[in-house]
Enzyme design. Structure first.
Site, PDB file in Angstrom:
ATOM      1  N   PHE A  11       0.932  -1.252   0.030  1.00 56.52           N
ATOM      2  CA  PHE A  11      -0.254   0.019   0.077  1.00 56.52           C
ATOM      3  C   PHE A  11       0.772   1.302   0.032  1.00 56.52           C
ATOM      4  O   PHE A  11       0.695   1.995  -0.899  1.00 56.52           O
ATOM      5  CB  PHE A  11      -0.997  -0.017   1.368  1.00 56.52           C
ATOM      6  CG  PHE A  11      -1.546   1.134   1.552  1.00 56.52           C
ATOM      7  CD1 PHE A  11      -2.260   1.981   0.648  1.00 56.52           C
ATOM      8  CD2 PHE A  11      -1.680   1.661   2.933  1.00 56.52           C
ATOM      9  CE1 PHE A  11      -2.852   3.011   1.024  1.00 56.52           C
ATOM     10  CE2 PHE A  11      -2.148   3.007   3.136  1.00 56.52           C
ATOM     11  CZ  PHE A  11      -2.954   3.625   2.236  1.00 56.52           C
ATOM     12  N   ASN A  32       8.141  -9.398  -2.213  1.00 55.86           N
ATOM     13  CA  ASN A  32       8.238 -10.780  -2.526  1.00 55.86           C
ATOM     14  C   ASN A  32       6.849 -11.317  -2.680  1.00 55.86           C
ATOM     15  O   ASN A  32       6.573 -12.440  -2.739  1.00 55.86           O
ATOM     16  CB  ASN A  32       8.627 -11.607  -1.196  1.00 55.86           C
ATOM     17  CG  ASN A  32       7.945 -11.443   0.061  1.00 55.86           C
ATOM     18  OD1 ASN A  32       6.841 -10.553   0.041  1.00 55.86           O
ATOM     19  ND2 ASN A  32       7.953 -12.283   1.144  1.00 55.86           N
ATOM     20  N   GLN A  89       6.162  -7.364   7.510  1.00 57.52           N
ATOM     21  CA  GLN A  89       4.781  -8.050   7.990  1.00 57.52           C
ATOM     22  C   GLN A  89       4.187  -7.186   8.722  1.00 57.52           C
ATOM     23  O   GLN A  89       4.329  -6.812   9.901  1.00 57.52           O
ATOM     24  CB  GLN A  89       5.239  -9.196   8.638  1.00 57.52           C
ATOM     25  CG  GLN A  89       4.020  -9.926   9.278  1.00 57.52           C
ATOM     26  CD  GLN A  89       3.176 -10.541   8.073  1.00 57.52           C
ATOM     27  OE1 GLN A  89       3.222 -11.151   7.138  1.00 57.52           O
ATOM     28  NE2 GLN A  89       1.635 -10.034   7.999  1.00 57.52           N
ATOM     29  N   SER A 130       6.473   2.898  12.987  1.00 60.08           N
ATOM     30  CA  SER A 130       4.671   2.580  13.286  1.00 60.08           C
ATOM     31  C   SER A 130       4.631   3.202  14.843  1.00 60.08           C
ATOM     32  O   SER A 130       5.399   2.946  15.642  1.00 60.08           O
ATOM     33  CB  SER A 130       4.458   1.252  13.267  1.00 60.08           C
ATOM     34  OG  SER A 130       3.237   1.000  13.806  1.00 60.08           O
ATOM     35  N   TYR A 154       4.345  -7.459  16.863  1.00 61.72           N
ATOM     36  CA  TYR A 154       4.388  -6.249  15.675  1.00 61.72           C
ATOM     37  C   TYR A 154       5.281  -5.192  16.074  1.00 61.72           C
ATOM     38  O   TYR A 154       6.090  -4.438  15.423  1.00 61.72           O
ATOM     39  CB  TYR A 154       2.945  -5.897  14.924  1.00 61.72           C
ATOM     40  CG  TYR A 154       3.223  -4.890  13.836  1.00 61.72           C
ATOM     41  CD1 TYR A 154       3.995  -5.022  12.696  1.00 61.72           C
ATOM     42  CD2 TYR A 154       2.863  -3.508  14.246  1.00 61.72           C
ATOM     43  CE1 TYR A 154       3.891  -3.932  11.720  1.00 61.72           C
ATOM     44  CE2 TYR A 154       2.858  -2.491  13.305  1.00 61.72           C
ATOM     45  CZ  TYR A 154       3.543  -2.901  12.187  1.00 61.72           C
ATOM     46  OH  TYR A 154       3.488  -1.720  11.248  1.00 61.72           O
ATOM     47  N   LYS A 158       9.008  -3.880  15.163  1.00 66.85           N
ATOM     48  CA  LYS A 158       9.286  -2.035  14.507  1.00 66.85           C
ATOM     49  C   LYS A 158      10.125  -1.306  15.516  1.00 66.85           C
ATOM     50  O   LYS A 158      10.882  -0.666  14.756  1.00 66.85           O
ATOM     51  CB  LYS A 158       7.612  -1.412  14.433  1.00 66.85           C
ATOM     52  CG  LYS A 158       6.901  -2.180  13.313  1.00 66.85           C
ATOM     53  CD  LYS A 158       7.339  -2.568  11.970  1.00 66.85           C
ATOM     54  CE  LYS A 158       7.486  -1.280  11.133  1.00 66.85           C
ATOM     55  NZ  LYS A 158       7.769  -1.518   9.765  1.00 66.85           N
ATOM     56  N   GLY A 279      -4.244  -6.952  21.223  1.00 65.18           N
ATOM     57  CA  GLY A 279      -2.968  -6.356  20.653  1.00 65.18           C
ATOM     58  C   GLY A 279      -3.377  -4.822  20.122  1.00 65.18           C
ATOM     59  O   GLY A 279      -2.314  -4.029  19.977  1.00 65.18           O
TER      60      GLY A 279
HETATM   61  N1  LIG Z   1      -0.571   1.411   6.576  1.00 66.55           N
HETATM   62  C1  LIG Z   1      -0.340   1.754   7.855  1.00 66.55           C
HETATM   63  O1  LIG Z   1      -1.180   2.080   8.526  1.00 66.55           O
HETATM   64  C2  LIG Z   1       1.061   1.575   8.595  1.00 66.55           C
HETATM   65  C3  LIG Z   1       1.050   2.102   9.894  1.00 66.55           C
HETATM   66  C4  LIG Z   1       2.309   2.124  10.541  1.00 66.55           C
HETATM   67  C5  LIG Z   1       3.553   1.627   9.998  1.00 66.55           C
HETATM   68  N2  LIG Z   1       3.300   1.162   8.738  1.00 66.55           N
HETATM   69  C6  LIG Z   1       4.485   0.433   8.310  1.00 66.55           C
HETATM   70  O2  LIG Z   1       4.582   1.026   6.581  1.00 66.55           O
HETATM   71  C7  LIG Z   1       5.192   0.139   5.910  1.00 66.55           C
HETATM   72  C8  LIG Z   1       4.157  -0.175   4.901  1.00 66.55           C
HETATM   73  O3  LIG Z   1       2.771  -0.809   5.057  1.00 66.55           O
HETATM   74  P1  LIG Z   1       1.701  -1.177   4.192  1.00 66.55           P
HETATM   75  O4  LIG Z   1       0.411  -0.680   5.105  1.00 66.55           O
HETATM   76  O5  LIG Z   1       1.880  -0.477   3.093  1.00 66.55           O
HETATM   77  O6  LIG Z   1       1.730  -2.578   4.371  1.00 66.55           O
HETATM   78  P2  LIG Z   1       1.601  -3.683   3.050  1.00 66.55           P
HETATM   79  O7  LIG Z   1       1.297  -4.749   3.610  1.00 66.55           O
HETATM   80  O8  LIG Z   1       0.570  -3.189   2.182  1.00 66.55           O
HETATM   81  O9  LIG Z   1       3.195  -3.481   2.349  1.00 66.55           O
HETATM   82  C9  LIG Z   1       4.213  -4.014   2.757  1.00 66.55           C
HETATM   83  C10 LIG Z   1       4.705  -4.892   1.374  1.00 66.55           C
HETATM   84  O10 LIG Z   1       5.862  -5.673   2.119  1.00 66.55           O
HETATM   85  C11 LIG Z   1       5.915  -6.785   1.291  1.00 66.55           C
HETATM   86  N3  LIG Z   1       7.066  -7.927   1.756  1.00 66.55           N
HETATM   87  C12 LIG Z   1       6.313  -8.555   3.017  1.00 66.55           C
HETATM   88  N4  LIG Z   1       7.602  -9.349   3.313  1.00 66.55           N
HETATM   89  C13 LIG Z   1       8.588  -9.102   2.629  1.00 66.55           C
HETATM   90  C14 LIG Z   1       9.793  -9.572   2.291  1.00 66.55           C
HETATM   91  N5  LIG Z   1      10.258 -10.448   3.120  1.00 66.55           N
HETATM   92  N6  LIG Z   1      10.498  -9.023   1.157  1.00 66.55           N
HETATM   93  C15 LIG Z   1      10.183  -8.094   0.506  1.00 66.55           C
HETATM   94  N7  LIG Z   1       8.871  -7.391   0.348  1.00 66.55           N
HETATM   95  C16 LIG Z   1       8.200  -7.837   1.556  1.00 66.55           C
HETATM   96  C17 LIG Z   1       4.560  -7.282   1.244  1.00 66.55           C
HETATM   97  O11 LIG Z   1       4.515  -8.135   0.060  1.00 66.55           O
HETATM   98  C18 LIG Z   1       3.760  -5.949   0.937  1.00 66.55           C
HETATM   99  O12 LIG Z   1       3.545  -5.967  -0.273  1.00 66.55           O
HETATM  100  C19 LIG Z   1       5.445  -1.355   6.774  1.00 66.55           C
HETATM  101  O13 LIG Z   1       6.751  -1.039   7.175  1.00 66.55           O
HETATM  102  C20 LIG Z   1       4.553  -0.877   7.926  1.00 66.55           C
HETATM  103  O14 LIG Z   1       4.920  -1.654   8.973  1.00 66.55           O
HETATM  104  C21 LIG Z   1       2.007   0.965   8.179  1.00 66.55           C
END
Ligand SMILES: NC(=O)c1ccc[n+]([C@@H]2O[C@H](COP(=O)([O-])OP(=O)(O)OC[C@H]3O[C@@H](n4cnc5c(N)ncnc54)[C@H](O)[C@@H]3O)[C@@H](O)[C@H]2O)c1
Length: 328
Positions: A11, A32, A89, A130, A154, A158, A279
Site C-alpha cells: 500500500f 516478495n 509483515q 509505526s 509487531y 518495528k 493487541g
Molecule cells: N499502513 C499503515 O497504517 C501503517 C502504519 C504504521 C506503519 N506502517 C508500516 O509501513 C510499511 C508499509 O505498510 P503497508 O500498509 O503498505 O503494508 P503492506 O502490507 O501493504 O506492504 C508491505 C509490503 O511488504 C511486502 N513484503 C513482506 N515481506 C517481504 C519480504 N520478506 N521481502 C520483500 N517484501 C516483503 C509485502 O508483500 C507488501 O507488499 C510497513 O513497514 C508497515 O509496518 C504502516
C-alpha cells in the site's frame, strides 16, 4: 534520482513508487508478493506505478524477491541513491497469531537492508516505522520522547528495526530516518482495517461492525501526507539519525468513524458491536512538531476530507477492490 522502494507492491510502497516515478525518478520496487492479503491489490499498485512511468520521464522496474536475500540486495543497491524501506509483515493482529513472522521480515529483513545500504554507501535510508512502538500512552499526544513499550509482537519488531537504523547511523554513519506512521489510509489500502471494513459493509447494505465499544481513538493519516514527507527526505538531511512521528494531528474515535462512513453511504444502517481485538492500541495521537521543525511536515488532509475522498475512490473502484477486500 535512483530509488529503491522495498515493499514496493504494498500500500504505502506502491504510492511512494508511483509518486516518485511521476516526479521523474527511476524507481526499483522490491517485493516478495506475500499473499497475506489479496495479491490483486498489489497488482494494481504495480500497474499504477507503471502507468506513471508510461506517462512521464521516470522509469519503473519491479523485482520479485525478499528483503532477507542479501545477494539480491547487494545487486539492487549498487545503483541506488535513496532507499525507502517499507517491506514488512504489517498489522498487529497477524503478529499476535504468528509472532515469528514479523520478527523475520521486520527485524532480520531490516538488518539485511541496512547492511546492504551501508556497504553500497547510499545517501539515505528511510525506514517505515509505526506508532505501535509506543504501546500504552503515559500521555497524549505521543511525542518522540514518550516511552516505548509495545503491546504486540509487531510493535516489538518495528521498535527493534528502528534501533538498528539509529545504530547504523551512529556506528557506521549511514544516514537513516525512521518515520513512525500513525494508521495510514487511502486508495488501495490494505484490507482488514476499520476503514475498509466499514466502507465495504455499508456499500453492501450491511451494518459496520465495531470491535470493542468504539471509544478507541485513532490518528488516521491520509496516504498523500505520508508520501509528501517521504518526498522531502529525498534531499533533506536535517532528520538523519532521528525518529519522527508522521500523523494527522487530529483523532477520531472508531464509533464516530463508523457513523460518518455509514452516514456518507447509507444512514439507515445500524452500528453493530463485537468483542475487542487482542493487541489493538486503545488510543493513538501524534505530536508532529518534530517532523514540522526538521522537515516542514504539515499534514494537509483532514479526517473529514479523507473520509470523503476514500469513500468516493471506493465507489469508483468497488467492482475490483471490494471483492479483493472481502476475500482477504
Ligand atoms: N499502513 C499503515 O497504517 C501503517 C502504519 C504504521 C506503519 N506502517 C508500516 O509501513 C510499511 C508499509 O505498510 P503497508 O500498509 O503498505 O503494508 P503492506 O502490507 O501493504 O506492504 C508491505 C509490503 O511488504 C511486502 N513484503 C513482506 N515481506 C517481504 C519480504 N520478506 N521481502 C520483500 N517484501 C516483503 C509485502 O508483500 C507488501 O507488499 C510497513 O513497514 C508497515 O509496518 C504502516
Amino acid at each position: 534520482m535512483r530509488i529503491l522502494v522495498t515493499g514496493g507492491a504494498g500500500f504505502v510502497g506502491g504510492h511512494l513508487a508511483e509518486a516518485f516515478v511521476a516526479d521523474g525518478h527511476d524507481v526499483t520496487a522490491l517485493d516478495n508478493l506475500d499473499p497475506y492479503y489479496d495479491l490483486g491489490i498489489k497488482e494494481r499498485n504495480r500497474e499504477a506505478a507503471l502507468a506513471a512511468a508510461e506517462a512521464g520521464e521516470g522509469q519503473y522496474r519491479f523485482v520479485e524477491g525478499s528483503v532477507t536475500d542479501a545477494d539480491l540486495l547487494d545487486r539492487l543497491l549498487a545503483d541506488v541513491d535513496v532507499v525507502y524501506h517499507q517491506a514488512a509483515q504489517a498489522g498487529v493482529r497477524t503478529s499476535v497469531e504468528e509472532p515469528a513472522k514479523p520478527n523475520e521480515v521486520n527485524v532480520t529483513g531490516t538488518l539485511a537492508v541496512l547492511e546492504a545500504a551501508r556497504d553500497a554507501g547510499v545517501d539515505r535510508l528511510v525506514n517505515a516505522s509505526s506508532s505501535s512502538v509506543y504501546g500504552k500512552p503515559a500521555y497524549l499526544p505521543y511525542d518522540e520522547d514518550h516511552s516505548t513499550e509495545p503491546v504486540s509482537p509487531y510493535g516489538v519488531s518495528k521498535l527493534a528495526a528502528e534501533h538498528y537504523c539509529r545504530v547504523f547511523y551512529e556506528v557506521y554513519g549511514l544516514p537513516t530516518v525512521s518515520l513512525r506512521y500513525f494508521t495510514v489510509y487511502g486508495p488501495r489500502m490494505r484490507p482488514n482495517m476499520a476503514f475498509t471494513n466499514f466502507v465495504s459493509r455499508c456499500l453492501a447494505g450491511e451494518s459496520p461492525v465495531i470491535y470493542g465499544d468504539g471509544s478507541q481513538t485513532r490518528d488516521f493519516t491520509y496516504v498523500t501526507d505520508v508520501v509528501d514527507v517521504n518526498r522531502t527526505l529525498l534531499r533533506a538531511d536535517a532528520a538523519d539519525g532521528e525518529v519522527l512521528n508522521v500523523g494527522s494531528t487530529t483523532t477520531i474515535d472508531v464509533e464516530t468513524l463508523a457513523r460518518r462512513i455509514r452516514d456518507a453511504i447509507d444512514p439507515d444502517l445500524e452500528l453493530v458491536y463485537d468483542d475487542p481485538r487482542e493487541g489493538d492500541a486503545e488510543h493513538t495521537h501524534a505530536d508532529v512538531s518534530k517532523a514540522d521543525e526538521l522537515l516542514g511536515y504539515e499534514p494537509k488532509v483532514t479526517i473529514d476530507e479523507g473520509i470523503d475522498r476514500f469513500v468516493d475512490w471506493y465507489r469508483e473502484n468497488e467492482s475490483w477492490y471490494d471483492p479483493l477486500v472481502r476475500s482477504s
